[in-house]
Design a protein around this motif. Structure first.
Motif, PDB file in Angstrom:
ATOM      1  N   PRO A 423     -14.171 -62.289 -54.139  1.00 27.08           N
ATOM      2  CA  PRO A 423     -14.790 -62.186 -52.682  1.00 27.08           C
ATOM      3  C   PRO A 423     -13.674 -61.727 -51.621  1.00 27.08           C
ATOM      4  O   PRO A 423     -12.603 -61.911 -51.517  1.00 27.08           O
ATOM      5  N   VAL A 424     -14.432 -60.429 -51.248  1.00 19.56           N
ATOM      6  CA  VAL A 424     -13.490 -59.832 -50.143  1.00 19.56           C
ATOM      7  C   VAL A 424     -14.478 -59.230 -49.001  1.00 19.56           C
ATOM      8  O   VAL A 424     -15.549 -59.409 -49.187  1.00 19.56           O
ATOM      9  N   ASP A 425     -13.846 -58.651 -47.679  1.00 15.00           N
ATOM     10  CA  ASP A 425     -14.865 -58.414 -46.668  1.00 15.00           C
ATOM     11  C   ASP A 425     -14.822 -56.919 -46.840  1.00 15.00           C
ATOM     12  O   ASP A 425     -14.359 -56.189 -47.941  1.00 15.00           O
ATOM     13  N   GLU A 429     -10.288 -56.976 -47.833  1.00 15.66           N
ATOM     14  CA  GLU A 429      -9.197 -58.231 -47.552  1.00 15.66           C
ATOM     15  C   GLU A 429      -9.728 -59.248 -48.137  1.00 15.66           C
ATOM     16  O   GLU A 429     -10.988 -59.644 -48.372  1.00 15.66           O
ATOM     17  N   LEU A 431     -11.122 -62.891 -49.012  1.00 13.37           N
ATOM     18  CA  LEU A 431     -11.953 -63.808 -48.123  1.00 13.37           C
ATOM     19  C   LEU A 431     -11.272 -65.137 -48.515  1.00 13.37           C
ATOM     20  O   LEU A 431     -11.446 -65.560 -49.795  1.00 13.37           O
ATOM     21  N   ARG A 441      -7.547 -67.728 -51.401  1.00 19.35           N
ATOM     22  CA  ARG A 441      -8.250 -66.759 -51.608  1.00 19.35           C
ATOM     23  C   ARG A 441      -7.509 -65.832 -52.686  1.00 19.35           C
ATOM     24  O   ARG A 441      -6.484 -66.556 -53.429  1.00 19.35           O
ATOM     25  N   LEU A 476     -19.305 -67.363 -51.157  1.00 14.49           N
ATOM     26  CA  LEU A 476     -17.972 -66.919 -51.426  1.00 14.49           C
ATOM     27  C   LEU A 476     -17.557 -67.348 -52.717  1.00 14.49           C
ATOM     28  O   LEU A 476     -16.226 -67.792 -53.076  1.00 14.49           O
ATOM     29  N   ASP A 483     -24.671 -62.767 -50.547  1.00 15.05           N
ATOM     30  CA  ASP A 483     -24.913 -63.554 -49.343  1.00 15.05           C
ATOM     31  C   ASP A 483     -25.984 -64.739 -49.364  1.00 15.05           C
ATOM     32  O   ASP A 483     -25.963 -65.492 -48.711  1.00 15.05           O
ATOM     33  N   ASN A 504     -21.511 -58.939 -52.488  1.00 11.55           N
ATOM     34  CA  ASN A 504     -20.316 -58.795 -51.626  1.00 11.55           C
ATOM     35  C   ASN A 504     -19.777 -57.457 -51.794  1.00 11.55           C
ATOM     36  O   ASN A 504     -19.996 -56.579 -52.888  1.00 11.55           O
TER      37      ASN A 504
END
Length: 649
Positions: A423-425, A429, A431, A441, A476, A483, A504
């Protein structure tokens, strides 16, 4: 100097290696292994209950046994003889059935001919292993016999000694046992390890048989996917997940795996459907496939379980506000009188406004009643199902194996294997998601989740059991990585915009080599040469998608394995010489494979060809063996210094 804190470990080790010579011999053996070519690892994903196809791919080693037989025998055998040999390696019992009806002389001749060729294949495969490893590949009760056959210079039928070894089996009509043992040895030596990168069940016919066959393999590992943790949670009595796996079994007409496979009766669901949904057309709940009951009844049962699932999920979200999933609970946003539902601030018409177990006078978002409360009939249904899930010995054994052999991620040489995503943004980065009250993380998240899953099976705390539900559907969750899961919308809302599940950012960032390097570094792999491997998201080959991403540092191996989902599939083959992708196709039946020689002959493509062959010493296994050698050296030092006394036998 020896650290005295090492002594308990060294004393324990001395029980296995009581003298310096014994320890030195083991060091020599381990160093020899380090110099061998690394074992071939086959990675498959998203099997989704297709037990027949999985069994064939395991039996034919993802298509690699056919070219091996071609290479070993060349022009020595005809095409028909090679096909017959492959058939008995793939399916010894079924292939031998017609021969078993013949005379003793015919059976003896068949055994000698076939066994001689199987032994040749075993000898060829044995070149990449130590003698000890070859021995371990033989079935235990036939180990001595196979050892004699493989080490002898002659072949059965060419010498009295070898013929004498197999003759008792012919006289007692048990020659099939030798053929089965030889076939298993060939398969065990062809594939050093089988890794299933998640989603063993759902959609396809029989999760129970998938697990049963995997449990027979000598070296098999599972990287948990979200469908796996749903069954794991259901086996622990997590009610929302029980409703989920029963609903999916109904959706795809897979009641056999519940009733026959796991001994879990669905009579409580049948009863609920016949009462609360007796006059419901349930048009949105048509079953995909044939079931064991009337199609309309199955549709009503599916709807009953869907509503029960939505209610139980709503209760869970209230219980676990830290999951931040209240916006995905939609029953309290339904207006039955208007026939609408509010989703993300917009109101949509419902395709089906019949909710017989929810008070139709409830106003959306009002406090006048609770749409998530179970009716007495629903409460009785889930209570009986829960009792059956908790008391099923077959389910308990299968899931226990899946937990014991499972993990959240694996490293195999240069390959980083997990089911879904990191999981990242949008900027790549990592999450955070809180596990045990602490934000985690990247690798720390994967490791913390694995500890929590194992603890759930050890202590069964409700918090850990509920976490399995989040892993099934949470944004996540590394096993889900979207989502939302739009189950309600796909049943009840026509507008396709509401069906969209946004993946994601990881899934498009893996096309970027720099991002892949950061992920590999996070998990301790080679930043420049590491390969990321995941399943979960089907590759749409027919739309021009490639499983190999633009970065050439990531590959997706969810090839829609299930017949209900595309009937293709991939095996990633990690060999000493490189990484290759085998693309599979439809498999008809064992009968066709035996009678006509039907086989899954995959299309092979190179992911990477190594400049030099990789050895065991180059891999994570080599690191483990190096640590073992270091400890053995410490044991030898303890003997030489007199700290421990040798115990010659």
């Amino acid at each position: 100097m020896l650290d005295t804190r090492e002594l308990p470990l060294l004393r324990a080790l001395a029980g296995r290696y009581p003298t310096t010579e014994a320890a030195l011999a083991e060091i020599g053996h381990l160093r020899a292994i380090l110099s061998l070519p690394k074992g071939t690892v086959h990675v498959v994903s998203d099997v989704h209950g297709e037990h027949r196809k999985l069994k064939h791919i395991i039996n034919n080693a993802s298509g690699s046994l056919r070219p091996l037989v071609e290479r070993v025998f060349g022009d020595q055998l005809t095409a028909g003889e090679k096909r017959a040999l492959l058939s008995v390696i793939y399916y010894p019992r079924e292939s031998y059935a017609p021969v078993a009806r013949g005379s003793e002389a015919e059976r003896r001749a068949y055994l000698r001919w076939t066994l001689a060729r199987e032994v040749e294949v075993i000898r060829e495969l044995s070149r990449r292993y130590t003698l000890r490893q070859v021995d371990q590949a033989f079935p235990a009760d036939m180990r001595g016999l196979l050892r004699e056959l493989v080490s002898a210079r002659a072949a059965p039928g060419e010498g009295g000694y070898l013929d004498a070894l197999v003759e008792p089996f012919v006289q007692h009509g048990r020659e099939i046992e030798i053929l089965r043992a030889a076939a298993r040895a060939i398969r065990n030596l062809t594939v050093f390890e089988l890794v299933v990168a998640g989603d063993l069940g759902d959609r396809g016919p029989r999760l129970d048989k998938v697990l049963e066959y995997l449990m027979r393999q000598p070296r098999a590992r599972v990287v948990w996917g979200n469908h796996d943790v749903s069954w794991m949670g259901a086996s622990l009595g997590q009610e929302a997940l029980i409703a989920t796996v029963v609903r999916l079994s109904l959706r795809y007409g897979r009641l056999s795996q519940l009733e026959e496979g796991f001994g879990i009766p669905v009579a409580p669901v049948d009863r609920l459907a016949r009462t609360a949904y007796a006059d419901d057309p349930a048009e949105r709940f048509a079953v995909r496939g044939e079931g064991l009951r009337d199609a309309l009844l199955m549709a009503r049962m599916q709807k009953a379980m869907a509503i029960l699932q939505f209610k139980l999920e709503g209760q869970l979200c209230r219980r676990r506000p830290e999951y931040a999933l209240d916006h995905r609970c939609l029953l309290h946003r339904v207006d039955q009188r208007a026939g609408t539902v509010a989703i993300d601030g917009e109101v949509y018409p419902l395709l089906d406004a019949r909710f017989p177990t929810i008070d139709p006078t409830l106003e959306p978002t009002s406090d006048s009643g609770d749409p998530y409360a179970l009716t007495p009939d629903e409460a009785a249904c889930i209570a009986l199902l829960k009792e059956s899930f908790l008391k099923s010995p077959v389910l308990a054994r299968r899931v226990r194996w899946m937990v014991q052999q499972g993990t959240t991620w694996l490293r195999r040489d240069r390959a980083l294997i997990f089911h879904g995503c990191v999981p990242v943004d949008g900027a790549g980065e990592l999450l955070p998601f809180a596990v045990d009250g602490e934000p985690r993380r990247g690798r720390a998240l994967f490791d913390a989740l694995e500890r929590a899953v194992r603890r759930a099976f050890r202590a069964r705390a409700q918090e850990d059991v509920d976490l399995l539900w989040y892993l099934w559907t949470g944004p996540l969750s590394p096993m889900f990585g979207k989502d939302r899961m739009t189950t309600f919308e796909s049943y009840f809302v026509a507008d396709a915009r509401t069906h969209r599940e946004t993946k994601n950012p990881y899934f498009h960032l893996i096309h970027d080599a720099a991002f892949c390097s950061r992920v590999c570094r996070e998990f301790g792999l080679d930043e420049e040469r590491g390969l990321i491997v995941n399943g979960h998201v089907p590759v749409r080959v027919e739309q021009g998608e490639s499983p190999i991403k633009a970065s050439h540092r990531a590959v997706t191996i969810d090839g829609a394995f299930s017949e209900a989902y595309g009937d293709k599939g991939y095996t990633l083959v990690l060999e000493a010489s490189g990484a290759r992708l085998a693309q599979h196709h439809h498999f008809t039946s064992v009968e066709q494979a035996v009678e006509t020689g039907e086989d899954i002959i995959p299309e092979i493509s190179d992911v990477e060809v190594y400049e030099a062959a990789r050895t065991v010493g180059d891999t994570e296994k080599g690191e483990e063996l190096a640590r073992e050698i270091e400890i053995l050296e410490r044991l030898i030092q303890a003997y030489e210094d007199g700290v421990l006394l040798e115990q010659p036998r």
